[in-house]
Design an enzyme around this catalytic site. Structure first.
Site, PDB file in Angstrom:
ATOM      1  CE  LYS A 102      69.375  17.599  29.289  1.00  0.00           C
ATOM      2  NZ  LYS A 102      70.472  18.515  28.975  1.00  0.00           N
ATOM      3  CD  GLN A 117      68.199  19.653  33.239  1.00  0.00           C
ATOM      4  OE1 GLN A 117      68.682  19.081  34.221  1.00  0.00           O
ATOM      5  NE2 GLN A 117      68.917  19.982  32.181  1.00  0.00           N
ATOM      6  CG  ASP A 177      61.639  19.685  28.813  1.00  0.00           C
ATOM      7  OD1 ASP A 177      62.181  18.602  29.106  1.00  0.00           O
ATOM      8  OD2 ASP A 177      62.265  20.673  28.391  1.00  0.00           O
ATOM      9  CB  CYS A 206      69.247  25.863  25.459  1.00  0.00           C
ATOM     10  SG  CYS A 206      70.660  25.195  24.600  1.00  0.00           S
ATOM     11  CG  HIS A 220      66.169  23.407  26.863  1.00  0.00           C
ATOM     12  ND1 HIS A 220      66.239  23.157  25.517  1.00  0.00           N
ATOM     13  CD2 HIS A 220      67.422  23.193  27.350  1.00  0.00           C
ATOM     14  CE1 HIS A 220      67.473  22.792  25.195  1.00  0.00           C
ATOM     15  NE2 HIS A 220      68.208  22.810  26.293  1.00  0.00           N
TER      16      HIS A 220
HETATM   17  C1  LIG Z   1      64.958  21.226  30.282  1.00  0.00           C
HETATM   18  C2  LIG Z   1      65.520  20.643  29.038  1.00  0.00           C
HETATM   19  N1  LIG Z   1      64.699  20.334  28.021  1.00  0.00           N
HETATM   20  C3  LIG Z   1      65.141  19.797  26.886  1.00  0.00           C
HETATM   21  C4  LIG Z   1      66.468  19.537  26.704  1.00  0.00           C
HETATM   22  C5  LIG Z   1      66.884  18.977  25.393  1.00  0.00           C
HETATM   23  O1  LIG Z   1      67.323  17.672  25.513  1.00  0.00           O
HETATM   24  P1  LIG Z   1      68.302  17.103  24.411  1.00  0.00           P
HETATM   25  O2  LIG Z   1      69.512  17.964  24.444  1.00  0.00           O
HETATM   26  O3  LIG Z   1      68.561  15.717  24.821  1.00  0.00           O
HETATM   27  O4  LIG Z   1      67.606  17.196  23.119  1.00  0.00           O
HETATM   28  C6  LIG Z   1      67.371  19.850  27.745  1.00  0.00           C
HETATM   29  C7  LIG Z   1      68.812  19.593  27.637  1.00  0.00           C
HETATM   30  O5  LIG Z   1      69.559  20.018  26.808  1.00  0.00           O
HETATM   31  C8  LIG Z   1      66.883  20.412  28.919  1.00  0.00           C
HETATM   32  O6  LIG Z   1      67.704  20.731  29.918  1.00  0.00           O
END
Ligand SMILES: Cc1ncc(COP(=O)(O)O)c(C=O)c1O
Ligand SMILES: Cc1ncc(COP(=O)(O)O)c(C=O)c1O
Lengths: 415, 138, 415, 138
Positions: free
Chosen positions: A234, A211, A208, A373, A130
């Site tokens: 999420k 998910q 990270d 993203c 992401h």
């Molecule tokens: C794999 C992953 N990392 C990071 C994020 C970023 O999280 P947030 O949108 O809460 O900042 C997301 C979701 O948007 C994600 O799916």
């Protein structure tokens, strides 16, 4: 799955009844919400708890000597303890509340990266990441003169660990950033293996888990990581809350990130010193109610059972992949169900993903279309975007059937 | 079937008008929709005060590509001043489907118009009107 | 006050009925909540609106093509427009949603300061500042080799603008950071004058309006500032939301702060480019519901009328200062009521502020005791802490009487 | 009147026991409560395995200063090992007022005990127990 016995099935109708959004009708039909990887819906338990908190226990935290302040502080710190237990962390000193998952990752990039990185150093992210676990590393590498390296993947969208050898020749590996589950194509990455590789090189691993945390049991010790990021919205929690877990020694030694109230020990014109953990990293009034709400969401998830949620989503994923395999012109990206989370991304030969999502919406099916993203991943596959269905505890096989029915509608329009 | 995909849209999508590139050209610009990766590139020639020729290339969803195609027909032969003033509403009317409620799709629909404004702005040194502020940052 | 006629009085009993917390009893009594400068209570309008939003309009914003996504995006962007109107800003491109007031200030310190500051430059903060508008400047100055200067105050706690001449001799003035209203002693600072001084020197002015925005009408153009920070939780909004207003040209030219999803235009291994304003500064999933809730709070405040709120608080401040002047051993810090907001900070000769607040709590009176995140100001006055009463639209003269009654209790214990 | 301020607390606050400083001393530490600026400084002398003398100075609220004074009486004459193990509960029992619900005041009450632990830890090179983790960061 962490237990040996197969988890018992979820009582999905009962779960759906906890989510007010399913009472509404969209284009005359119940909502087939297949976009939880983007953000999940919220159960009554969380919403009612939030209101009650604001009505009876709200004040600023830590600072207040009066009764409301005690209640608010207990609620906020209680949530920290719940998250600690969820992650199997040693101490609440290791749990930092942030604005979202992205800020948790930026915290490490800024507070650790800006001070620690320099020329000759290499920071590694992956092609599947992401943007929130890619751009911060690229940016601090650039600012500090370090090199940014991107670990690639194979045609199925699984990381190509052999490339690590080549990357290692480019300098001193200082940090590897990777996701546990890819949000755009669902790949489960071999985090433990990568973390072990990094540890051998005295490099840090940032995982990270945005998910993963909503969908399976995690244990930070088992992962072998140094930092783990997650996000509340999420995982049935409110928007506006994320979590960074970090190893105590590292967090203690690190510079702060945001500066200001609450994160200091003493301030004067000449010198300012920092508060103890985790306050050092929580500048200003924290997301008080949002942390409390995340704690309630953790209660809900734990109550249902993360093992059972994982098994349920796996079942839906297998079913969806079977069904999509029969749909004309549809190609599913990514690995087989055994190495993927509850995420199915696909293209259809006759229509752009945005148009697909639009037509699905008119069938009361909510999916996401776009690059999710993850532009480097899209570039890897040579496509601008996909349509993505993602599953959670409230989804059913019927939702998958609705998806397929909507895709038939797409073909009717564009085919 | 979704209201968004009436016959005319699908026709423009499948048979885009004025597709291609003018080389050499008097004005050129390109724009993307960061949300979905839609991409439109436009070239124009002027003759006196008029936009005598206009072509587009691009990729993206049906809305963005059909809108670009429709826009070609709207613009060709108009004066530069008319095109500079061309309101969003005129293109949206042409598209004729309800988009107002959906800002994401609205961006798709208006991408090509933004690119035309940007091309004029660059070629003539005029300022991008306030309602397009930020467009050049894309 | 911006109108020529005296605003009509508030209907405080009706207002109090909108705040559920006043239905509860504390030590058998209604709550005399005198700590709104710390964080305010929330009206039903905001709480019910939040629940309804989560139940019927929740999804992630910007990205979603489906109906729920449209509703969520409209709610989130609608809140941005409400804040724009509240501040009299030109464009919603100038309104950035942050985690809190502190993050709004850090955003400028990092995104502008890290790239723009260097040796020979001077960054000015003041002795009256909240740590959140002090430490970020001190920190980026140190990181970038610039000089950090602290503008002092006189014995009444009013800024000593004559010191600016001396400060100017220390280098090139690049930025002046100051608050509109001091949170610890209530001083209203001459922001317009300082901003004009800064502008003459081509320096930027950052105004911390966290204590002003909840209590009076603001207009960014009149202030003459380049950046203005506010925070939602002090103005009837949820926790977890702040706002940065900045001049469009500056924001456009600036580097980003947090990196990740939503704030990019395109990402690749080699090069990443930034999204347009304000998204460039909103990395990751934003505080969606919290922004919406802040919008509802703005509606509520506008409906009651900020002019009337200001007049009401002024009345309470005058009354409180009169009463405290008669209380044995009590000294009030700071300027006369004409140049202060609804904040009254004091010491009492026989007891430590913490003990004072504790005894007041047992009388059902909630105040804050401590340094109020303004240690330099405390040092200026030569004290470690004060007890602070702060007023808002739901307070009454009876609350002030209760405070005095509680102080009599303090004297009974410690006198 | 608040339960927190019973006679004994006020007596210790107004007439602190073992107030002062040992110079020279075998162990010393200082600690602050970042929340409210409470400050306690402690000096100790050892004789064999015992804490033979202990003194404190400080400023802050009645709870923090009375607790420090009470702690002096608890510690003096105990063995170093006993003091190293001295549980929070023992001091809280001594103070005898309900603080558990109020983490802010709990920090005031326990400040001096943390400082004693830190002084021992530094003098003897032993590790600060987990429940005091972070105390030295103050
Ligand atoms: C794999 C992953 N990392 C990071 C994020 C970023 O999280 P947030 O949108 O809460 O900042 C997301 C979701 O948007 C994600 O799916
Ligand atoms: C004057 C002032 N500035 C900044 C802040 C910081 O705001 P927040 O706590 O929302 O980060 C506060 C409040 O704590 C304040 O009173």
């Amino acid at each position: 799955m962490s237990s040996l016995t197969t988890p018992t099935a979820l009582d999905v109708p009962r779960i759906r009844a906890d989510f007010p959004v399913f009472e509404e009708r969209f284009n005359g039909r119940e909502l087939a919400f297949l976009d939880s990887a983007n953000s999940s819906q919220k159960p009554r338990h969380v919403l009612e708890g939030l209101t009650e908190f604001y009505e009876h226990s709200y004040s600023n935290v830590h600072r207040a000597v009066y009764e409301l302040g005690e209640r608010a502080t207990a609620a906020y710190e209680g949530a920290r303890e719940k998250v600690r237990v969820l992650l199997g962390a040693d101490s609440t000193r290791e749990i930092v509340f942030t604005r979202n998952g992205t800020e948790a990752l930026n915290l490490v990039a800024y507070a650790w990266g800006l001070s620690e990185l320099g020329p000759g150093d290499v920071v590694v992210s992956t092609v599947l990441e992401h943007h929130s676990n890619f751009v911060p590393w690229q940016y601090v590498a650039k600012r500090s003169g370090a090199e940014f390296a991107m670990l690639g993947a194979d045609a199925a969208g699984e990381l190509d660990l052999e490339q690590l050898d080549e990357i290692e020749r480019r300098g001193r590996i200082r940090l590897v950033a990777l996701g546990l589950i890819s949000n755009s194509i669902g790949t489960v990455n071999p985090v433990e293996e990568v973390a072990a590789w990094a540890r051998e090189r005295e490099a840090l691993t940032v995982v990270d888990a945005c998910q993963a945390a909503p969908h399976r049991q995690l244990d930070v010790a088992t992962l072998g990581a140094d930092f783990v990021a997650l996000t509340g919205h999420k995982m049935l929690g409110p928007s506006g809350i994320g979590v960074l877990w970090g190893r105590q020694e590292l967090l203690s030694a690190m510079e702060p990130f945001n500066l200001g109230g609450e994160m200091i020990r003493s301030v004067s014109e000449r010198e300012t010193t920092w508060n103890e953990l985790p306050n050092k990293f929580e500048a200003g009034t924290p997301p008080i109610a949002q942390a409390y709400g995340l704690g309630l969401a953790v209660d809900y998830l734990t109550n249902v059972g993360l093992d059972r949620i994982e098994a349920h989503e796996h079942d839906l994923t297998v079913y969806a992949m079977e069904q999509l395999a029969t749909a004309e012109g549809v190609s599913v990206l990514g690995p087989p169900p055994e190495r993927r989370g509850g995420i199915v991304s696909f293209t259809i030969d006759c229509a752009h993903p945005h148009d697909v999502a639009q037509i699905l919406d008119s069938h009361g099916v909510a999916v996401r279309a776009g690059h999710h993203c993850t532009q480097p991943a899209m570039e890897h596959f040579g496509i601008p975007a996909t349509t993505r269905a993602s599953f959670y505890l409230y989804n059913t096989r019927e939702d998958v059937d609705r998806l397929l029915e909507g895709l038939a509608g797409v073909r009717a329009t564009f085919g | 079937m979704s209201d968004l995909y009436r016959e005319l849209i699908l026709d423009h999508y499948k048979n885009p008008r004025n597709h291609g590139e003018l080389d050499p050209c008097d004005a050129h610009a390109q724009g993307q929709n960061p949300l979905c990766g839609d991409d439109v590139s436009i070239t124009m020639n002027f003759s006196g005060d008029d936009v005598s020729e206009i072509r587009f290339t691009g990729r993206g969803c049906a809305i963005s590509q059909a809108a670009a195609s429709m826009l070609m027909e709207l613009v060709e032969g108009k004066t530069v001043a008319e095109v500079a003033e061309l309101p969003k509403e005129e293109l949206l009317d042409e598209i004729g489907v309800p988009l107002a409620k959906n800002p994401a799709r609205l961006k798709c629909a208006l991408l090509s118009l933004g690119v035309v404004k940007l091309a004029l702005h660059r070629a003539r040194g005029t300022a991008l009107p306030e309602e397009w502020a930020g467009f050049e940052e894309r």
